[in-house]
Scaffold this active site. Structure first.
Site, PDB file in Angstrom:
ATOM      1  CE  LYS A  84      -4.489  -0.081   2.230  1.00 38.38           C
ATOM      2  NZ  LYS A  84      -5.155   0.079   3.513  1.00 38.38           N
TER       3      LYS A  84
HETATM    4  C1  E4P Z   1      -8.464   0.800   3.388  1.00 38.10           C
HETATM    5  O1  E4P Z   1      -7.614   0.183   2.803  1.00 38.10           O
HETATM    6  C2  E4P Z   1      -8.272   1.425   4.714  1.00 38.10           C
HETATM    7  O2  E4P Z   1      -7.562   0.536   5.540  1.00 38.10           O
HETATM    8  C3  E4P Z   1      -9.568   1.709   5.436  1.00 38.10           C
HETATM    9  O3  E4P Z   1     -10.672   1.411   4.632  1.00 38.10           O
HETATM   10  C4  E4P Z   1      -9.621   3.018   6.137  1.00 38.10           C
HETATM   11  O4  E4P Z   1     -10.873   3.173   6.724  1.00 38.10           O
HETATM   12  P1  E4P Z   1     -11.204   4.252   7.849  1.00 38.10           P
HETATM   13  O5  E4P Z   1     -11.516   5.536   7.183  1.00 38.10           O
HETATM   14  O6  E4P Z   1     -12.428   3.677   8.530  1.00 38.10           O
HETATM   15  O7  E4P Z   1     -10.010   4.333   8.743  1.00 38.10           O
END
Ligand code: E4P
Length: 215
Positions: A84
């Site tokens: 990521k």
């Molecule tokens: C996606 O890859 C992220 O880990 C995640 O969806 C972030 O979500 P949040 O806004 O609830 O922290």
């Protein structure tokens, strides 16, 4: 639309894996920090061993060179790893370099169509628009998912769209209707997706009716 689980919690991943419908996992540094693992690499490897599909693990540095180096290392941790990388200038530079080395990238923290388009042009395997965080800021997060899906389709870009930052089951319905390839959902939302009070009432009534004649 495929479903990924958005968590670093091993118990949740094991429970969800039993349902047979989880195609992958996304983690991020905040989710990881909740589990407080002694060793980041070991924690990611454990998740990769439970779910055979793509598992996203995020880089923990901001400078392009350091990011590239760390991403290369992370990419060796498991065959199903996806690195990521945030949708920043340095993240874009890193994505361009790493994609050419066939490292799978999830271009994350996308809040605009331009960011998603640039991530796709750089060769990211996935882009992750954050729906819930956009909604929180007074925007229409799911409209962004739809726009990205439409533009990628129009230009035949192979990058897959992960609807991320999913907060409730209605987000999953909207993501499916918007044409997202994947929704990455917290465990709680996954449970809410399967649960329906009328199903529970129906099961109870069926069993009660059957017990009435089967004595
Ligand atoms: C996606 O890859 C992220 O880990 C995640 O969806 C972030 O979500 P949040 O806004 O609830 O922290």
């Amino acid at each position: 639309m495929r479903i990924f689980l958005d968590t670093a919690n091993v118990d949740q991943i094991k429970q969800a894996a039993k349902l047979g419908i989880i195609s992958g996992v996304t983690t991020n540094p905040s989710l990881m920090s909740k589990e407080a693992p002694a060793d980041y690499e070991a924690a990611v490897k454990e998740v990769c061993s439970i779910i055979p599909g793509p598992v996203s693990a995020e880089v923990l540095v901001e400078e392009a060179g350091a990011m590239i180096e760390q991403a290369r290392r992370i990419s060796t941790w498991a065959p199903n790893i996806v690195v990521k990388i945030p949708a920043t200038t340095t993240g874009l530079e890193a994505t361009s370099v790493l994609a050419k080395e066939n490292i799978k990238i999830n271009f994350t923290l996308c809040f605009s169509l331009n960011q998603a388009l640039l991530g796709a042009l750089a060769g990211a395997t996935y882009v992750s628009p954050f729906v819930g965080r956009l909604d929180d800021a007074g925007h229409d997060g799911m409209q962004l998912v739809k726009d990205i899906v439409d533009v990628f389709k129009h230009y035949q870009l192979p990058t897959q769209v992960i609807a991320a930052s999913i907060r409730h089951p209605q987000h999953c319905v909207a993501a499916a209707k918007a044409g997202a390839h994947i929704a990455t959902v917290p465990y709680k939302v996954l449970m809410q997706m399967i649960h329906h009070p009328l199903t529970d009432i129906g099961v109870t009534r069926f069993l009660t009716d059957w017990q009435g004649v089967s004595r």
